[in-house]
Design an enzyme around this catalytic site. Structure first.
Site, PDB file in Angstrom:
ATOM      1  N   ASP A 343      65.614  58.519  -2.238  1.00  0.00           N
ATOM      2  CA  ASP A 343      65.535  59.756  -3.013  1.00  0.00           C
ATOM      3  C   ASP A 343      66.176  59.567  -4.379  1.00  0.00           C
ATOM      4  OD1 ASP A 343      64.208  61.081  -0.885  1.00  0.00           O
ATOM      5  OD2 ASP A 343      66.107  60.918   0.176  1.00  0.00           O
ATOM      6  N   THR A 344      65.365  59.116  -5.268  1.00  0.00           N
ATOM      7  CA  THR A 344      65.731  58.619  -6.586  1.00  0.00           C
ATOM      8  C   THR A 344      64.602  59.007  -7.519  1.00  0.00           C
ATOM      9  OG1 THR A 344      66.889  56.764  -5.525  1.00  0.00           O
ATOM     10  CG2 THR A 344      66.284  56.450  -7.824  1.00  0.00           C
ATOM     11  N   THR A 345      64.819  58.910  -8.824  1.00  0.00           N
ATOM     12  CA  THR A 345      63.725  59.168  -9.766  1.00  0.00           C
ATOM     13  C   THR A 345      63.763  58.130 -10.881  1.00  0.00           C
ATOM     14  OG1 THR A 345      62.579  60.960 -10.950  1.00  0.00           O
ATOM     15  CG2 THR A 345      64.952  60.760 -11.321  1.00  0.00           C
TER      16      THR A 345
END
Length: 535
Positions: A343-345
């Site tokens: 869960d990263t961007t």
């Protein structure tokens, strides 16, 4: 030469003066607006970063960390700015061993956030606009609200338990006790006020001013370990990128505590092969690349987390030759511990002058710790869960240390200038998906949108979804678009294969390709809310 075998369904976005690609349309618009207003790539990166923390809160925000890789068109100099917080002074091995380990959520999973320090250093070095001018889009989205997307609703539903455990988070993300309907306008007034305070007072306020005092109070109220002194101790890490020459390109990566070196090792392992003869999407090429990934991850496990990994040795001819010799005709089963940071961007920017930023940021798990500070509106990370408690491990917890990260922000150079800026979120999947995108573009002539929509694979631990008898790196998840022959070929070589539908594989890549004539090609991944724009 363009590759004709893959049809892209999204348009390839092209412009002559600038391009932006992010994982959310609102953030992409914020970056494009900043470029059109005369801002630099660094200015646009700060505006995008802050906006993503509002509209993609489950992935990143002020309560997390980030890596920012910049190239200057004026000087030709490349730099990386790592905004990574350290383990709090109270985060001792004895404490967490007594707890039975580091929890995946809740107050004791929170590590000191470092993202804003990295952004501030990037802006100080390369910004053209004032600091306060970069907050408009983020503050507006937090104050006025933004519309809930399919992706946000999915992540809220998947992580309902961790959201419900915190009253402030629950009020924001589960209004009325339910997942918000598509298009519901979600406002975050406390976060808007915090953003406006940091815009006016400067980034130092987050670490030693009024915002820091409120954040420390929020942390104390829930029983988290970071205190005011931990916030005050945060400093960005500034370092040149690491890199290798590869098939006429220079591929650069973020250095420690990033695990970006694993991508460079994969590329080195396959550099002597005739990739064109193997054929894109063939079982032969897939097997080679999957096995290269496994070999690189052995070194990742042993070296990532050390204060100063020996990159010269890891990327040497001798190490490459040893890995090449170890790859056989059958799938290897290598025990490597997975790192769960899905869960990263990721986002990238190229401005009118040609300055480029490759950037990635995260709060670790979806919605991080699940804890939102009521005074600040900041959703806090669960980065402590990345530490090892085993004696002698390269990534063993110690107060004041920085944990290792799967986050990496690559940039590909040709003839001394950026050729492609690209990357993805996705924990252990990041470097292997980046590997596939680069090979598709550099070795097979894909345009970036083709490469992002092409079928992809990931190699990972089977976990509970497999009864395969071997431990370690065994399961290959592959999109069905590779075709029955390639999938059967992998199985014949001893790979355990799980087939998923088109565009159901991991990650969400963003990319900008810069042509020799200056045209910027922006590409976005349809697997999430990604969007590209150019002018």
């Amino acid at each position: 030469m363009a590759y004709e075998g893959i049809r892209a369904h999204r348009p390839l976005i092209m412009g002559r003066r600038g391009a932006v690609a992010t994982n959310h349309p609102v953030a992409t618009q914020a970056g494009l607006d900043m470029l059109r207003a005369g801002g630099s790539a660094a200015d646009a990166a700060v505006a995008i970063s802050l906006t993503l923390g509002v509209v993609e809160p489950h992935m990143s925000g002020l309560g997390g960390d980030g890596f920012y890789h910049h190239w200057s068109a004026r000087t030709g100099r490349a730099e990386t700015f790592a905004g990574t917080g350290q383990a709090p002074a109270a985060a001792t091995l004895a404490r967490y061993r007594a707890e039975g380990g580091v929890p995946n959520g809740g107050p004791l999973s929170i590590q000191t956030p470092g993202k804003l320090a990295g952004l501030a250093a990037l802006h100080a070095a390369h910004g053209a606009k004032t600091w306060g001018a970069l907050f408009g889009a983020a503050a507006e989205a937090a104050r006025e609200g933004f519309a809930a997307t399919h992706a946000l609703r999915h992540f809220i539903g998947e992580n309902r338990a961790i959201i419900e455990a915190d009253a402030t988070s629950r009020a924001i993300w589960l209004p009325g006790g339910a997942v918000p309907a598509l298009g519901t306008v979600i406002a975050q007034p406390a976060l808007a006020a915090t953003l406006q305070r940091i815009a006016a007072a400067g980034p130092q306020d987050f670490y030693g001013g009024a915002v820091a005092r409120d954040l420390a109070a929020d942390l104390a109220d829930v029983g988290a370990l970071p205190v005011a002194a931990d916030l005050a101790a945060v400093e960005p890490l500034l370092a040149p990128p690491i890199g290798i020459a590869w098939r006429g390109f220079e591929v650069r990566q973020t250095p420690a505590p990033s695990m970006g070196f694993a991508l460079l090792q994969m590329l080195r392992i396959i550099e002597g092969e005739d990739l064109a003869a193997l054929g894109w999407g063939s079982a032969d090429l897939l097997h080679l690349m999957i096995e290269a990934k496994k070999r690189a991850f052995l070194d990742r496990e042993a070296q990532a987390g050390r204060e100063a990994p020996d990159f010269a040795a890891l990327l040497s001819d001798a190490r490459r030759d040893a890995h090449v010799a170890a790859i056989g005709a059958r799938a290897a089963h290598l025990p490597v511990r997975a790192m769960a940071e899905p869960d990263t961007t990721y986002f990238c920017v190229v401005d009118a002058e040609g300055n480029a930023v490759s950037a990635i940021q995260s709060i670790n798990g979806a919605f991080g710790s699940g804890v939102t500070g009521p005074r600040t509106g900041i959703l806090l990370n669960n980065r402590m869960s990345y530490w090892h408690l085993d004696d002698g491990h390269a990534n063993q917890l110690a107060p004041g240390r920085r944990v290792r990260h799967t986050m990496n922000a690559p940039m590909v150079m040709k003839d001394g200038r950026p050729w492609m800026v690209f990357g993805t979120p996705g924990a252990d999947n990041q470097v292997q998906v980046n590997f596939q995108v680069l090979v598709s573009c550099a070795a097979f002539g894909f345009d970036p949108q083709q490469a992002l929509e092409a079928p992809r694979w990931t190699s990972s631990q089977p976990g509970q979804e497999s009864n395969y008898p071997h431990g370690g790196e065994d399961l290959v998840t592959i999109e069905r678009g590779f075709g029955e022959a390639a999938i059967a070929g992998l199985r014949a070589r001893g790979h355990q294969v799980k087939v998923v539908g088109d565009l159901e594989g991991a990650c969400s890549v963003a990319a900008i390709r810069v042509l020799e004539n200056g045209v910027r090609m922006g590409a976005s991944d349809p697997r999430r809310d990604g969007w590209a724009a150019a002018w």
